[in-house]
Design a protein around this motif. Structure first.
Motif, PDB file in Angstrom:
ATOM      1  N   GLU A 107       0.859  -1.181   0.000  1.00 14.02           N
ATOM      2  CA  GLU A 107       0.000   0.000   0.000  1.00 14.02           C
ATOM      3  C   GLU A 107       0.893   1.227   0.000  1.00 14.02           C
ATOM      4  N   PHE A 108       0.546   2.213  -0.805  1.00 13.71           N
ATOM      5  CA  PHE A 108       1.323   3.441  -0.815  1.00 13.71           C
ATOM      6  C   PHE A 108       0.400   4.637  -0.716  1.00 13.71           C
ATOM      7  N   ARG A 109       0.942   5.709  -0.123  1.00 16.35           N
ATOM      8  CA  ARG A 109       0.231   6.978  -0.007  1.00 16.35           C
ATOM      9  C   ARG A 109       1.222   8.066  -0.403  1.00 16.35           C
ATOM     10  N   TYR A 110       0.818   8.923  -1.294  1.00 18.50           N
ATOM     11  CA  TYR A 110       1.697  10.006  -1.676  1.00 18.50           C
ATOM     12  C   TYR A 110       0.861  11.194  -2.120  1.00 18.50           C
ATOM     13  N   GLY A 111       1.484  12.341  -2.136  1.00 17.05           N
ATOM     14  CA  GLY A 111       0.786  13.527  -2.607  1.00 17.05           C
ATOM     15  C   GLY A 111       1.419  14.781  -2.041  1.00 17.05           C
ATOM     16  N   THR A 112       1.067  15.896  -2.636  1.00 19.96           N
ATOM     17  CA  THR A 112       1.530  17.198  -2.172  1.00 19.96           C
ATOM     18  C   THR A 112       0.332  17.892  -1.540  1.00 19.96           C
ATOM     19  N   PHE A 113       0.557  18.453  -0.379  1.00 17.72           N
ATOM     20  CA  PHE A 113      -0.489  19.114   0.377  1.00 17.72           C
ATOM     21  C   PHE A 113      -0.089  20.570   0.563  1.00 17.72           C
ATOM     22  N   ALA A 114      -1.057  21.466   0.554  1.00 18.72           N
ATOM     23  CA  ALA A 114      -0.736  22.885   0.740  1.00 18.72           C
ATOM     24  C   ALA A 114      -1.896  23.611   1.390  1.00 18.72           C
ATOM     25  N   ARG A 115      -1.550  24.659   2.100  1.00 21.38           N
ATOM     26  CA  ARG A 115      -2.549  25.537   2.708  1.00 21.38           C
ATOM     27  C   ARG A 115      -1.935  26.923   2.799  1.00 21.38           C
ATOM     28  N   CYS A 116      -2.696  27.932   2.447  1.00 21.85           N
ATOM     29  CA  CYS A 116      -2.237  29.315   2.489  1.00 21.85           C
ATOM     30  C   CYS A 116      -3.254  30.117   3.293  1.00 21.85           C
ATOM     31  N   VAL A 117      -2.780  30.879   4.277  1.00 21.78           N
ATOM     32  CA  VAL A 117      -3.678  31.691   5.098  1.00 21.78           C
ATOM     33  C   VAL A 117      -3.131  33.112   5.200  1.00 21.78           C
ATOM     34  N   ARG A 118      -4.041  34.068   5.275  1.00 22.35           N
ATOM     35  CA  ARG A 118      -3.642  35.466   5.461  1.00 22.35           C
ATOM     36  C   ARG A 118      -3.408  35.707   6.943  1.00 22.35           C
TER      37      ARG A 118
END
Length: 137
Positions: A86-97
């Motif tokens: 089983e594999f899990r991968y990805g790019t995650f992002a969050r931008c806040v003011r």
């Protein structure tokens, strides 16, 4: 698509829909949102992000530019057992003011138990009133 059970959305599918955004909005392909909670105290802006299973020194990048705090993380994990992989991968992002007056260059970050806590100092606003002492002449 939200699956219905007895005419009601099932919770996992409902949460997936909420995290994916409202219908008709478009995200960046391959980019996933990071679950966060944020609050403002008398002295700081605090953002807590759910990032389990990451190495913060290798997989997490935090930047502040133009009053925006950007949090990016990349996951690449593979689990191999006797008869399955089983594999899990990805790019995650969050931008806040950030709030007005926040000192992004003084921000700190701590990663513990899968939660990243970012603290950005926000000095208290000074009162608009100034008292001028009168000297005896």
């Amino acid at each position: 698509m939200i699956e219905l059970l007895h005419g009601r959305p099932t919770l996992p599918d409902l949460f997936g829909w909420v995290e994916a955004g409202h219908p008709g909005t478009h995200g960046v392909p391959g980019l996933h949102a990071i679950r966060v909670e944020e609050h403002l105290t008398d002295e700081a802006y605090v953002l807590r992000a759910e990032l389990p299973g990451l190495d913060p020194a290798r997989d997490v990048e935090i930047t502040v530019e133009g009053g925006l705090l950007t949090l990016r993380a990349e996951r690449a994990a593979e689990l191999t057992e006797k008869h399955r992989t089983e594999f899990r991968y990805g790019t995650f992002a969050r931008c806040v003011r950030l709030p007005a007056g926040a000192k992004g260059d003084k921000a700190t970050a701590v990663y513990q138990d899968g939660v990243l806590t970012i603290t950005v100092p926000v000095p208290r606003a000074k009162s608009g009133t100034t008292t001028i002492p009168v000297r005896h002449g």
